[in-house]
Design an enzyme around this catalytic site. Structure first.
Site, mmCIF file in Angstrom:
data_model
loop_
_atom_site.group_PDB
_atom_site.id
_atom_site.type_symbol
_atom_site.label_atom_id
_atom_site.label_comp_id
_atom_site.label_asym_id
_atom_site.label_seq_id
_atom_site.Cartn_x
_atom_site.Cartn_y
_atom_site.Cartn_z
ATOM 1 N N GLY A 13 -19.135 54.630 14.224
ATOM 2 C CA GLY A 13 -18.741 54.753 15.629
ATOM 3 C C GLY A 13 -17.970 56.025 15.877
ATOM 4 O O GLY A 13 -16.834 55.983 16.357
ATOM 5 N N GLY A 14 -18.593 57.158 15.584
ATOM 6 C CA GLY A 14 -17.868 58.420 15.706
ATOM 7 C C GLY A 14 -18.275 59.261 16.895
ATOM 8 O O GLY A 14 -17.871 60.413 16.994
ATOM 9 N N SER A 16 -17.595 58.624 20.122
ATOM 10 C CA SER A 16 -16.600 58.652 21.204
ATOM 11 C C SER A 16 -15.293 58.029 20.738
ATOM 12 O O SER A 16 -15.213 57.476 19.632
ATOM 13 C CB SER A 16 -17.126 57.930 22.459
ATOM 14 O OG SER A 16 -17.225 56.549 22.227
ATOM 15 N N GLY A 17 -14.279 58.154 21.566
ATOM 16 C CA GLY A 17 -13.014 57.461 21.365
ATOM 17 C C GLY A 17 -12.318 57.764 20.045
ATOM 18 O O GLY A 17 -12.221 58.924 19.616
ATOM 19 N N ILE A 18 -11.818 56.726 19.413
ATOM 20 C CA ILE A 18 -10.979 56.863 18.221
ATOM 21 C C ILE A 18 -11.778 57.460 17.056
ATOM 22 O O ILE A 18 -11.274 58.319 16.325
ATOM 23 C CB ILE A 18 -10.378 55.481 17.849
ATOM 24 C CG1 ILE A 18 -9.400 55.027 18.962
ATOM 25 C CG2 ILE A 18 -9.679 55.528 16.491
ATOM 26 C CD1 ILE A 18 -9.014 53.557 18.921
ATOM 27 N N GLY A 19 -13.025 57.036 16.895
ATOM 28 C CA GLY A 19 -13.856 57.558 15.803
ATOM 29 C C GLY A 19 -14.098 59.054 15.951
ATOM 30 O O GLY A 19 -14.054 59.814 14.981
ATOM 31 N N TYR A 148 -13.171 38.359 20.832
ATOM 32 C CA TYR A 148 -12.739 39.687 20.370
ATOM 33 C C TYR A 148 -11.528 39.550 19.444
ATOM 34 O O TYR A 148 -11.508 40.104 18.338
ATOM 35 C CB TYR A 148 -12.399 40.564 21.577
ATOM 36 C CG TYR A 148 -11.942 41.956 21.209
ATOM 37 C CD1 TYR A 148 -12.847 42.928 20.792
ATOM 38 C CD2 TYR A 148 -10.595 42.299 21.261
ATOM 39 C CE1 TYR A 148 -12.415 44.211 20.435
ATOM 40 C CE2 TYR A 148 -10.156 43.570 20.914
ATOM 41 C CZ TYR A 148 -11.077 44.520 20.500
ATOM 42 O OH TYR A 148 -10.643 45.775 20.147
HETATM 43 N N1 LIG Z 1 -9.499 51.441 23.082
HETATM 44 C C1 LIG Z 1 -8.692 50.437 22.870
HETATM 45 O O1 LIG Z 1 -7.866 50.095 23.731
HETATM 46 C C2 LIG Z 1 -8.742 49.707 21.555
HETATM 47 C C3 LIG Z 1 -7.660 48.883 21.215
HETATM 48 C C4 LIG Z 1 -7.685 48.206 20.006
HETATM 49 C C5 LIG Z 1 -8.771 48.349 19.172
HETATM 50 N N2 LIG Z 1 -9.823 49.145 19.513
HETATM 51 C C6 LIG Z 1 -10.944 49.258 18.585
HETATM 52 O O2 LIG Z 1 -11.145 50.624 18.308
HETATM 53 C C7 LIG Z 1 -12.489 50.820 17.831
HETATM 54 C C8 LIG Z 1 -13.060 52.047 18.487
HETATM 55 O O3 LIG Z 1 -13.161 51.809 19.869
HETATM 56 P P1 LIG Z 1 -12.836 52.899 20.976
HETATM 57 O O4 LIG Z 1 -11.729 52.374 21.784
HETATM 58 O O5 LIG Z 1 -12.750 54.240 20.371
HETATM 59 O O6 LIG Z 1 -14.140 52.756 21.897
HETATM 60 P P2 LIG Z 1 -15.427 53.667 22.168
HETATM 61 O O7 LIG Z 1 -15.014 54.962 22.769
HETATM 62 O O8 LIG Z 1 -16.319 52.771 22.924
HETATM 63 O O9 LIG Z 1 -16.013 53.946 20.725
HETATM 64 C C9 LIG Z 1 -16.685 52.952 20.003
HETATM 65 C C10 LIG Z 1 -17.598 53.626 19.013
HETATM 66 O O10 LIG Z 1 -18.256 52.584 18.254
HETATM 67 C C11 LIG Z 1 -19.659 52.787 18.347
HETATM 68 N N3 LIG Z 1 -20.358 51.510 18.232
HETATM 69 C C12 LIG Z 1 -20.247 50.418 19.014
HETATM 70 N N4 LIG Z 1 -21.078 49.461 18.575
HETATM 71 C C13 LIG Z 1 -21.728 49.984 17.508
HETATM 72 C C14 LIG Z 1 -22.713 49.501 16.636
HETATM 73 N N5 LIG Z 1 -23.241 48.283 16.765
HETATM 74 N N6 LIG Z 1 -23.157 50.324 15.644
HETATM 75 C C15 LIG Z 1 -22.661 51.568 15.493
HETATM 76 N N7 LIG Z 1 -21.738 52.086 16.304
HETATM 77 C C16 LIG Z 1 -21.280 51.291 17.302
HETATM 78 C C17 LIG Z 1 -19.881 53.489 19.660
HETATM 79 O O11 LIG Z 1 -21.131 54.154 19.645
HETATM 80 P P3 LIG Z 1 -22.246 53.773 20.742
HETATM 81 O O12 LIG Z 1 -21.590 54.031 22.059
HETATM 82 O O13 LIG Z 1 -23.388 54.675 20.435
HETATM 83 O O14 LIG Z 1 -22.563 52.332 20.542
HETATM 84 C C18 LIG Z 1 -18.694 54.437 19.682
HETATM 85 O O15 LIG Z 1 -18.963 55.564 18.885
HETATM 86 C C19 LIG Z 1 -13.204 49.510 18.098
HETATM 87 O O16 LIG Z 1 -13.324 48.781 16.901
HETATM 88 C C20 LIG Z 1 -12.290 48.790 19.066
HETATM 89 O O17 LIG Z 1 -12.419 47.394 18.978
HETATM 90 C C21 LIG Z 1 -9.823 49.844 20.693
#
Ligand SMILES: NC(=O)c1ccc[n+]([C@@H]2O[C@H](COP(=O)([O-])OP(=O)(O)OC[C@H]3O[C@@H](n4cnc5c(N)ncnc54)[C@H](OP(=O)(O)O)[C@@H]3O)[C@@H](O)[C@H]2O)c1
Length: 247
Positions: A13-14, A16-19, A148
Site C-alpha cells: 500500500g505505497g 498513497s498516504g502513510i505507505g 475495522y
Molecule cells: N488515516 C488514518 O486516519 C489511519 C488511522 C489509523 C490507521 N490507519 C491505517 O493506515 C494504513 C494506511 O492507510 P492510509 O491512511 O495511508 O490510507 P490510504 O491513503 O488509503 O492508503 C492505503 C494504501 O493501501 C493500499 N491498499 C488498500 N487495499 C489494498 C489491497 N487490498 N492490496 C494492496 N494495497 C491495498 C492502497 O492502494 P489502492 O488505493 O491502490 O488500493 C493505498 O496505497 C491502513 O492500514 C489504515 O488502516 C490509517
C-alpha cells in the site's frame, strides 16, 4: 540519520498516504524500496514520482502475495524491512454490517497482512524489521467501526506472536497505531470531501493535541523501528494519536 543505506524495503500500500510517505523517507535514506497497491495506474505513477519499484498486488489475494514474494526474491534476493501497511476502513453498526463488508475489511487488514508476513518470512534477512500498520482503534473500539477495530486488534495479537516466533532469527516485529491521520483512507470509504471534513472536525475535538496526525510522522516512526536504534524493540505497539486514547 537512521543508517538504512542499501537496505531493501517492501511497503504494501505505497501509492498513497502513510505507505507513500514511508517510501519517500526510506528512499531518501538510501533504501531500495518496493511499493505495492491494487490500482495499477496509481502504483505506476507513485513509483515513478518516488523513483522506487512499483508492483501491483492485492493484499487480500494470497496468490498475489505469493507472486509478490517470488518477484521480490528474484529481483532483490532478500528483504531487510517489511512494512505491512495496506489497509481499508469501513463504517457501519454491527446490525448494518453485511458479510461482504466484513470480508472486505478482514481480508485486507487481517488475513492479507497475516499472509504477507507468512509468505515473506523465508526471504526476510536475519535481523530484519517488520512493522504492521495498526490503529489506535485496536485499543479503543467504539460504535460504528467494530469490524475495522477487530481487524486491527487481531493484527496486534499476530504481531506479538510473530515477535516471539521470529526472535531466534533476530527479526523484530512491531506495530504502529496512528489515530486520525490526514490521508485518503476515508474518501475511499465512499464519503465525499465535506462529509469527511465534518467527521474529522468532530474527531479532532477528541484529540488532546487538537490536530490530525501527518503521514510523515508515522513514516518517521517506521524508519526508526527499522533502524539499528530500535535493535532491542520487538513485540511493541506504538500509539501515535495525540493522546486520544487517554480521554
Ligand atoms: N488515516 C488514518 O486516519 C489511519 C488511522 C489509523 C490507521 N490507519 C491505517 O493506515 C494504513 C494506511 O492507510 P492510509 O491512511 O495511508 O490510507 P490510504 O491513503 O488509503 O492508503 C492505503 C494504501 O493501501 C493500499 N491498499 C488498500 N487495499 C489494498 C489491497 N487490498 N492490496 C494492496 N494495497 C491495498 C492502497 O492502494 P489502492 O488505493 O491502490 O488500493 C493505498 O496505497 C491502513 O492500514 C489504515 O488502516 C490509517
Amino acid at each position: 540519520m537512521e543508517n538504512l543505506k542499501n537496505k531493501t524495503a517492501v511497503i504494501t500500500g505505497g501509492n498513497s498516504g502513510i505507505g507513500y510517505a514511508a517510501a519517500k523517507q526510506l528512499k531518501e535514506q538510501g533504501v531500495n524500496v518496493i511499493i505495492t497497491g491494487r490500482r495499477k495506474e496509481a502504483i505506476e505513477k507513485a513509483a515513478l514520482d518516488l523513483g522506487v519499484t512499483g508492483i501491483t498486488a492485492d493484499q487480500s489475494n494470497i496468490s498475489d502475495i505469493e507472486k509478490l514474494a517470488e518477484q521480490v526474491k528474484a529481483d532483490f534476493g532478500s528483504v531487510d524491512i517489511l512494512f505491512i501497511n495496506a489497509g481499508i476502513a469501513g463504517l457501519g453498526t454491527i446490525e448494518q454490517t453485511t458479510e461482504e463488508l466484513y470480508d472486505n475489511i478482514m481480508n485486507v487488514n487481517l488475513k492479507g497482512a497475516f499472509f504477507t508476513l507468512s509468505k515473506f518470512i523465508p526471504i526476510l534477512k536475519d535481523g530484519a524489521s517488520v512493522v504492521f500498520l495498526s490503529s489506535n482503534t485496536a485499543s479503543m473500539p467504539g460504535p460504528g467501526s467494530s469490524v475495522y477495530s477487530a481487524s486491527k486488534t487481531a493484527l496486534n495479537s499476530v504481531m506479538k506472536s510473530a515477535a516471539v516466533e521470529l526472535a531466534p532469527r533476530k527479526i523484530r516485529v512491531n506495530s504502529v497505531s496512528p489515530g486520525p491521520t490526514q490521508t485518503e483512507v476515508m474518501k475511499k470509504v465512499g464519503l465525499d470531501e465535506s462529509t469527511v471534513k465534518s467527521i474529522m472536525d468532530v474527531v479532532v475535538e477528541k484529540v488532546p493535541l487538537k490536530q490530525m496526525g501527518k503521514a510523515e510522522d508515522v513514516a518517521k516512526m517506521v524508519s526508526h523501528l527499522s533502524s539499528d536504534a530500535a535493535v532491542f524493540i520487538t513485540g511493541a505497539d506504538f500509539i501515535m494519536d495525540g493522546g486520544m486514547i487517554l480521554v
